[in-house]
Write an enzyme that holds these catalytic residues in place. Structure first.
Site, PDB file in Angstrom:
ATOM      1  N   ASP A 205       0.863  -1.176   0.000  1.00  0.00           N
ATOM      2  CA  ASP A 205       0.000   0.000   0.000  1.00  0.00           C
ATOM      3  C   ASP A 205       0.904   1.232   0.000  1.00  0.00           C
ATOM      4  O   ASP A 205       2.122   1.101  -0.054  1.00  0.00           O
ATOM      5  CB  ASP A 205      -0.916  -0.011   1.242  1.00  0.00           C
ATOM      6  CG  ASP A 205      -0.140   0.165   2.550  1.00  0.00           C
ATOM      7  OD1 ASP A 205       1.113   0.250   2.519  1.00  0.00           O
ATOM      8  OD2 ASP A 205      -0.790   0.216   3.612  1.00  0.00           O
ATOM      9  N   ASP A 207       1.431   4.763   2.334  1.00  0.00           N
ATOM     10  CA  ASP A 207       1.037   5.385   3.599  1.00  0.00           C
ATOM     11  C   ASP A 207       1.443   6.853   3.633  1.00  0.00           C
ATOM     12  O   ASP A 207       2.575   7.191   3.301  1.00  0.00           O
ATOM     13  CB  ASP A 207       1.725   4.661   4.771  1.00  0.00           C
ATOM     14  CG  ASP A 207       1.535   3.154   4.717  1.00  0.00           C
ATOM     15  OD1 ASP A 207       0.438   2.691   5.039  1.00  0.00           O
ATOM     16  OD2 ASP A 207       2.495   2.439   4.337  1.00  0.00           O
ATOM     17  N   ASP A 295      -3.297   4.436   2.827  1.00  0.00           N
ATOM     18  CA  ASP A 295      -3.658   4.781   4.207  1.00  0.00           C
ATOM     19  C   ASP A 295      -3.289   6.240   4.461  1.00  0.00           C
ATOM     20  O   ASP A 295      -2.178   6.666   4.141  1.00  0.00           O
ATOM     21  CB  ASP A 295      -2.877   3.913   5.223  1.00  0.00           C
ATOM     22  CG  ASP A 295      -3.359   2.471   5.242  1.00  0.00           C
ATOM     23  OD1 ASP A 295      -4.419   2.175   4.662  1.00  0.00           O
ATOM     24  OD2 ASP A 295      -2.660   1.633   5.852  1.00  0.00           O
TER      25      ASP A 295
HETATM   26  P1  DGT Z   1       4.253  -2.497   2.958  1.00  0.00           P
HETATM   27  O1  DGT Z   1       3.775  -3.888   3.200  1.00  0.00           O
HETATM   28  O2  DGT Z   1       5.122  -2.414   1.760  1.00  0.00           O
HETATM   29  O3  DGT Z   1       3.141  -1.516   2.920  1.00  0.00           O
HETATM   30  O4  DGT Z   1       5.204  -2.145   4.202  1.00  0.00           O
HETATM   31  P2  DGT Z   1       5.008  -1.031   5.312  1.00  0.00           P
HETATM   32  O5  DGT Z   1       6.214  -1.012   6.163  1.00  0.00           O
HETATM   33  O6  DGT Z   1       4.592   0.262   4.695  1.00  0.00           O
HETATM   34  O7  DGT Z   1       3.862  -1.623   6.232  1.00  0.00           O
HETATM   35  P3  DGT Z   1       2.392  -1.081   6.511  1.00  0.00           P
HETATM   36  O8  DGT Z   1       1.870  -0.292   5.381  1.00  0.00           O
HETATM   37  O9  DGT Z   1       1.586  -2.261   6.949  1.00  0.00           O
HETATM   38  O10 DGT Z   1       2.556  -0.179   7.801  1.00  0.00           O
HETATM   39  C1  DGT Z   1       3.311   1.009   7.801  1.00  0.00           C
HETATM   40  C2  DGT Z   1       3.495   1.482   9.192  1.00  0.00           C
HETATM   41  O11 DGT Z   1       2.252   1.903   9.721  1.00  0.00           O
HETATM   42  C3  DGT Z   1       3.968   0.417  10.149  1.00  0.00           C
HETATM   43  O12 DGT Z   1       5.353   0.277  10.124  1.00  0.00           O
HETATM   44  C4  DGT Z   1       3.487   0.952  11.459  1.00  0.00           C
HETATM   45  C5  DGT Z   1       2.170   1.596  11.091  1.00  0.00           C
HETATM   46  N1  DGT Z   1       1.107   0.636  11.349  1.00  0.00           N
HETATM   47  C6  DGT Z   1       0.424  -0.054  10.423  1.00  0.00           C
HETATM   48  N2  DGT Z   1      -0.429  -0.869  11.011  1.00  0.00           N
HETATM   49  C7  DGT Z   1      -0.289  -0.696  12.337  1.00  0.00           C
HETATM   50  C8  DGT Z   1      -0.906  -1.280  13.475  1.00  0.00           C
HETATM   51  O13 DGT Z   1      -1.760  -2.155  13.385  1.00  0.00           O
HETATM   52  N3  DGT Z   1      -0.485  -0.828  14.700  1.00  0.00           N
HETATM   53  C9  DGT Z   1       0.447   0.145  14.815  1.00  0.00           C
HETATM   54  N4  DGT Z   1       0.795   0.568  16.026  1.00  0.00           N
HETATM   55  N5  DGT Z   1       1.047   0.689  13.765  1.00  0.00           N
HETATM   56  C10 DGT Z   1       0.684   0.270  12.561  1.00  0.00           C
HETATM   57 MG    MG Z   2       2.784   0.460   3.627  1.00  0.00          MG
END
Ligand code: DGT
Ligand code: MG
Length: 371
Positions: A205, A207, A295
């Site tokens: 996604d 963010d 997001d």
């Molecule tokens: P991706 O899978 O390529 O989107 O990788 P990321 O690192 O962007 O992961 P993502 O989009 O799931 O989440 C980005 C950040 O947002 C994550 O490092 C911390 C925050 N976050 C997302 N979901 C949660 C949650 O359920 N609880 C908390 N405390 N933080 C969250």
């Molecule tokens: Mg992400």
């Protein structure tokens, strides 16, 4: 070189927030195996073992080179009997029997498939699995299954949102959100967070933090941005959560709980014409657009640094920041605030650097937080 690398490995911290982890992973052969095991424990709600494998994988990702023999594991933190046994087997046989067995396990495969749908977690996957459902067509054909709005969108846009988002697509989305926010107030602040802010090439996604310097104004900003996207005709799905943030509340230790800032989980329609260099995937099926998960989180500006640190990730980096704050500093950290339990006071911060300084940590750049 051998000697110096060995010294480097001997000083690896057990905390991801005291390590520098780029997107280059020299131990993928081990970390891929650990991720399968962690997932399997997650599906079975065995949280301790799941985290143990995630923690071990995260440590290995920070190493400057691959672990080559059993002896090298002795000086490394975060490795228990089980993790070491898996690594030993991989070193000897090239793969882990336990992982191989899981990958061909019917329950693991079904959970993996079901949880790949937006809005479906291990609990729902378990419910469907218990009912004997094994495929998407089983679910969609079962009239007794009620899909919530999120899951309906998850199935509707499954092909698009299970396809990785590229950096170029993230840039296009940034321009779209930026335009929508600036149309509401020229003072709007937009920051890319999540994996793309850590230099990742692809993500599941995109963010963003979107806010404004005027305190309190951010709460109405987000609904207005959403409305702007809707008027552009590109809002395919929106799950909006108003702020439940309370400045007086102490930070919570648990990472898994969502923060209290106003936020929304969106699916947006990204037009191919907006993407520099073309949109290969969508062009492939002749549509010229794709659906993307986005997001948006909207913290008040005086808590911006905490929100930025909390949303930049990685998840393991966040978990270890909190664990370190509690265990080493007697402090409570979450996406909203940092609280010093020995002084009984909140510690303010304007930048991420301020927070690292409060914690007595060397500053780690976002691109070094791929733990
Ligand atoms: P991706 O899978 O390529 O989107 O990788 P990321 O690192 O962007 O992961 P993502 O989009 O799931 O989440 C980005 C950040 O947002 C994550 O490092 C911390 C925050 N976050 C997302 N979901 C949660 C949650 O359920 N609880 C908390 N405390 N933080 C969250
Ligand atoms: Mg992400």
């Amino acid at each position: 070189a051998e000697g110096s690398t060995h010294t480097l490995m001997a000083t690896v911290s057990q905390y991801a927030c005291q390590r520098r982890t780029t997107t280059e992973n020299n131990n993928k052969i081990f970390t891929d195996a650990f991720e399968v095991l962690a997932e399997s424990y997650e599906f079975n709600e065995i949280e301790g073992r799941c985290l143990a494998f995630r923690r071990a994988a995260s440590m290995l990702k920070s190493l400057p080179r691959a672990v080559r023999c059993l002896g090298e594991m002795q000086d490394l933190p975060c490795l228990g009997e089980h993790t070491k046994a898996v690594m030993e087997e991989i070193l000897q046989c090239g793969c882990s029997f336990e992982v191989k067995k899981l990958l061909s396990d019917e329950r693991y495969q079904t959970f993996k498939l079901f949880t790949s749908v937006f809005g479906v977690g291990p609990k729902t996957a378990d419910k469907w699995h218990r009912r004997g459902l094994r495929s998407f067509s089983d679910i969609l054909a079962d009239r007794s299954i009620h899909l919530n709005r999120m899951q309906q969108s998850g199935f509707l846009h499954y092909g698009d949102i299970s396809r990785a988002v590229s950096k170029a697509e993230a840039r296009s989305l940034r321009n779209i959100i930026d335009g929508a926010a600036r149309a509401i107030t020229p003072a709007a602040i937009l920051a890319l967070t999540g994996g793309f802010s850590r230099g990742k090439e692809f993500g599941h996604d995109v963010d963003f933090i979107v806010t404004t310097p005027e305190l309190g104004r951010e709460e109405s900003l987000l609904p207005e941005v959403i409305d702007g996207l809707k008027k552009q005709g590109i809002l395919l799905y929106c799950d909006y959560h108003a702020s439940t943030f309370d400045v007086a509340k102490l930070p919570i230790r648990r990472f898994e709980a969502m923060d209290h800032f106003a936020k929304c989980f969106l699916i947006l329609r990204l037009e191919g014409s907006r993407v520099e260099g073309g949109l290969n995937s969508a062009e492939g099926d002749g549509r010229g657009w794709r659906a993307v998960r986005v997001d948006l989180v909207s913290p008040p500006m005086d808590h911006y640094a905490f929100a930025l640190l909390g949303w930049t990730g990685s998840r393991q980096f966040e978990r270890d920041l909190r664990r370190f704050a509690g265990a080493k500093r007697g402090m409570l950290l979450d996406n909203h605030a940092l609280y010093d339990k020995t002084k009984n006071e909140f510690l303010a911060a304007e930048t991420e650097k301020d927070i690292f300084a409060h914690l007595g940590l060397e500053y780690i750049e976002p691109w070094q937080r791929n733990a």
